[in-house]
Every structure is written in structure tokens, then in C-alpha cells.
Design a protein around this motif. Structure first.
Motif, mmCIF file in Angstrom:
data_model
loop_
_atom_site.group_PDB
_atom_site.id
_atom_site.type_symbol
_atom_site.label_atom_id
_atom_site.label_comp_id
_atom_site.label_asym_id
_atom_site.label_seq_id
_atom_site.Cartn_x
_atom_site.Cartn_y
_atom_site.Cartn_z
ATOM 1 N N GLN A 103 0.817 -1.204 0.000
ATOM 2 C CA GLN A 103 0.000 0.000 0.000
ATOM 3 C C GLN A 103 0.856 1.262 0.000
ATOM 4 O O GLN A 103 0.411 2.328 -0.398
ATOM 5 N N ASP A 104 2.085 1.140 0.510
ATOM 6 C CA ASP A 104 2.966 2.303 0.526
ATOM 7 C C ASP A 104 3.700 2.494 -0.794
ATOM 8 O O ASP A 104 4.485 3.416 -0.952
ATOM 9 N N GLY A 105 3.438 1.609 -1.758
ATOM 10 C CA GLY A 105 4.051 1.730 -3.070
ATOM 11 C C GLY A 105 5.492 1.257 -3.142
ATOM 12 O O GLY A 105 6.155 1.430 -4.161
ATOM 13 N N ALA A 106 6.003 0.634 -2.082
ATOM 14 C CA ALA A 106 7.396 0.187 -2.066
ATOM 15 C C ALA A 106 7.570 -1.020 -2.985
ATOM 16 O O ALA A 106 6.811 -1.987 -2.903
ATOM 17 N N LEU A 107 8.551 -0.950 -3.848
ATOM 18 C CA LEU A 107 8.840 -2.041 -4.767
ATOM 19 C C LEU A 107 9.846 -2.983 -4.122
ATOM 20 O O LEU A 107 10.826 -2.549 -3.518
ATOM 21 N N ALA A 108 9.586 -4.293 -4.239
ATOM 22 C CA ALA A 108 10.488 -5.285 -3.676
ATOM 23 C C ALA A 108 10.746 -6.359 -4.727
ATOM 24 O O ALA A 108 10.227 -6.296 -5.834
ATOM 25 N N GLY A 109 11.548 -7.349 -4.369
ATOM 26 C CA GLY A 109 11.856 -8.432 -5.299
ATOM 27 C C GLY A 109 13.333 -8.486 -5.628
ATOM 28 O O GLY A 109 14.182 -8.020 -4.866
ATOM 29 N N ARG A 110 13.642 -9.044 -6.802
ATOM 30 C CA ARG A 110 15.023 -9.261 -7.209
ATOM 31 C C ARG A 110 15.151 -9.007 -8.705
ATOM 32 O O ARG A 110 14.239 -9.303 -9.468
#
Length: 320
Positions: A103-110
Motif C-alpha cells: 500500500q505504501d508503493g514500495a517495490l520489492a523483489g530481485r
């Protein structure tokens, strides 16, 4: 006394459709890490557990996915097809999870990317610095090599390639046309003299590079009075694998090399290099970022691609 018996509902008796996804994750880990042993280390388990999981998956599919050797594993044709599809599926699951949780728009992953040494050392670092600042939760795995990796088989999201690219079904977006020029150290030119024409180069120690794909010397390319000229340098010293090697040799006063302007620009400004035959400038070679079509890319990989392309546009504007 009658024994107690657990009564299950029809829903609980029905097999779950995707109860094998753990085996698929094991398959991905083995492929991405290159062996059952390395995959087991990454998943904190044993190679035998991973081997049984892949065997179950192959039995379910009725196809052999991996060619096993004592040290490494390779993909069969069925394995390559399955790998591409399950990567897409898992990428969609990752995106769905981030859409719900982020919801905060933070992108994660690899993001896994492979780049040549020239780009990896001279163009990519400022882009990665901005990417890390914008997306601190994304893990970046950077492979710097002049070998053309197999994006699908080796698990890379994208790669940067030099030169004209064959039609491979991958998407290619040009980053830049990188100008080339000849340089030598002031010490070399004082010792051997400064060539005034292309023919004069025959009397100098030139530093050619052996192209990894063909094993042949890369021609030096010029524009002479409006004509495109490909000239094959000959020398007692040939460099292979790392194109930056010719720059290091030239910097030590050994000979003349042809390199990209973005590599030697600062050395020219500091006086470590002198441009040779500037009247023959005008040719360039293209760098492109390649990747599978958008539907197969994670959100993190797409963000990296857009930042690379945006940086290339910025570099082009500054050069213009």
C-alpha cells in the motif's frame, strides 16, 4: 470397541490443484544456482531432498526437465519451455502479492542482470546508485562478463549487449550509439612518433581485441573523408575476454588502442591519453538492453529497464 475414524468432507478429500508448487520452486532454485548442491545451500536443505522434489515434478509432467551430471545440471528442451512459463507465473504471483501488500508503493523483489565489462564499469554504476536509492527493497544481482549469457537458461531478467542483435524473440531497446576513437599515452607517442594517416598505423604497435563470440580480431572502424573504413590491426600483443585490457596496456605506454569515448574521456582530460588520428572519428557501436516481453518481466525488472533507458536518453541529451 469400535475404532474412531476421522470423517473428511468431500472438499478436504479432493486434492489441491497446486499442491506441487513447492517442487516447482525447487526446480527454479536448482536451475538458477546451477546444481542440486548449490540449490540446497540456498534453500537450507540437502541435495537429496531437492532431487526427489524435481523427480516428483518430472513424474507429474511426464517429461524430463533436467539433464543431470556429477557437477552441474542442464535444461532439456521441455525444461527450457517449462522454466520460461513458470517464471512468468511466479512473477505474476509476486506482482499480485506486492499489489495487495504494498500500500505504501514500495517495490520489492530481485533483478538479475548481465552486462559487459565496458558498461559494467563505466556506465552502469551511477544507474545502480539511483536504482538502489529509489528501490531499497529490491535485491540486485549483477553479472559482469563479456560472455553472452542465455537469459532464460541462466535465469537473468535482462542483459546489456553490444552490436547488432539477431532476431531471438527477445525485446531489444537501444541505449546508445557509443563513439569510438584511437588513443595512446604521451610517453608512447614521444617514443614512437604520432601517426598522421591510416597507413602510418602499420608502423605502430596496435593493441587489438579478440571478439569472444568469433575468436577473431575486432576491426577498428573509422570514417575517412565520408567513407566507412574497417581496418584490421595486427600486433604481437592480442587481448581477449576483457576489452578493458587494451586500455590498460595503452595507458602503460605499450601501444595504441581503439576504445569508447565514455571509457577514455577522463584519461584524455587528465592528460594520461592523447587522441590519435582524430580526423578518422565518426563511427560508433550500439549498446542495447535485451529482455523477454513485458508480460514475463517482474515489476522490479521493468523498473530497472526504464531507469536504464531513461539514463541513456539523458546521456544522449548531454552528448548532443
Amino acid at each position: 470397541m469400535a475404532s474412531s475414524q476421522k470423517i473428511c468432507s468431500p472438499e478436504s478429500q479432493r486434492s489441491r490443484k497446486f499442491d506441487y508448487l513447492g517442487d516447482v520452486e525447487v526446480f527454479l532454485a536448482v536451475v538458477e544456482h546451477g546444481s542440486f548442491t548449490a540449490g540446497a545451500v540456498a534453500l537450507s536443505t540437502t541435495p537429496s531432498v531437492l532431487s526427489r522434489a524435481v523427480t516428483r515434478l518430472e513424474a507429474r509432467l511426464g517429461r524430463q526437465l533436467l539433464q543431470r551430471t556429477t557437477r552441474r545440471v542442464g535444461l532439456t528442451d521441455a525444461g527450457r519451455l517449462y522454466l520460461e512459463q513458470v517464471r512468468t507465473a511466479f512473477g505474476l504471483l509476486d506482482d499480485a502479492e506486492r499489489d495487495v501488500q504494498g500500500q505504501d508503493g514500495a517495490l520489492a523483489g530481485r533483478v538479475r542482470l548481465s552486462v559487459p565489462t565496458s558498461y559494467g564499469h563505466y556506465r552502469l554504476p551511477p544507474v545502480l546508485a539511483r536504482f538502489a536509492q529509489q528501490y531499497p527493497q529490491v535485491q540486485v544481482e549483477l553479472n559482469i562478463t563479456n560472455r553472452n549469457v542465455d537469459l532464460v537458461a541462466e535465469g537473468f531478467d535482462l542483459a546489456i549487449r553490444l552490436g547488432q542483435l539477431p532476431d531471438s524473440g527477445l525485446v531489444a531497446r537501444k541505449l546508445e550509439d557509443a563513439p569510438l576513437l584511437l588513443v595512446a599515452s604521451p610517453e608512447y607517442l614521444q617514443r614512437r612518433g604520432t601517426p598522421q594517416t591510416l597507413d602510418d598505423l602499420q608502423q605502430h604497435l596496435c593493441l587489438p581485441f579478440v571478439m569472444p563470440r568469433t575468436g577473431r580480431l575486432a576491426p577498428w572502424i573509422f570514417r575517412d573523408d565520408g567513407r566507412d573504413v574497417d581496418w584490421l590491426p595486427r600486433s604481437s600483443i592480442e587481448t581477449s575476454d576483457d576489452v578493458l585490457g587494451v586500455v590498460s596496456l595503452a595507458e602503460q605506454g605499450i601501444g595504441i588502442c581503439q576504445s569508447y569515448e565514455f571509457i577514455v574521456r577522463e584519461r584524455l582530460q587528465r592528460g594520461q591519453f592523447v587522441e590519435v588520428l582524430p580526423q578518422l572519428r565518426g563511427r560508433s557501436r550500439p549498446f542495447s538492453v535485451i529482455y523477454a516481453p513485458h508480460r514475463r518481466q517482474s515489476a522490479a525488472a521493468r523498473a530497472m529497464i526504464e531507469l536504464l533507458v531513461g539514463n541513456a536518453a539523458l546521456v544522449g541529451d548531454c552528448a548532443g
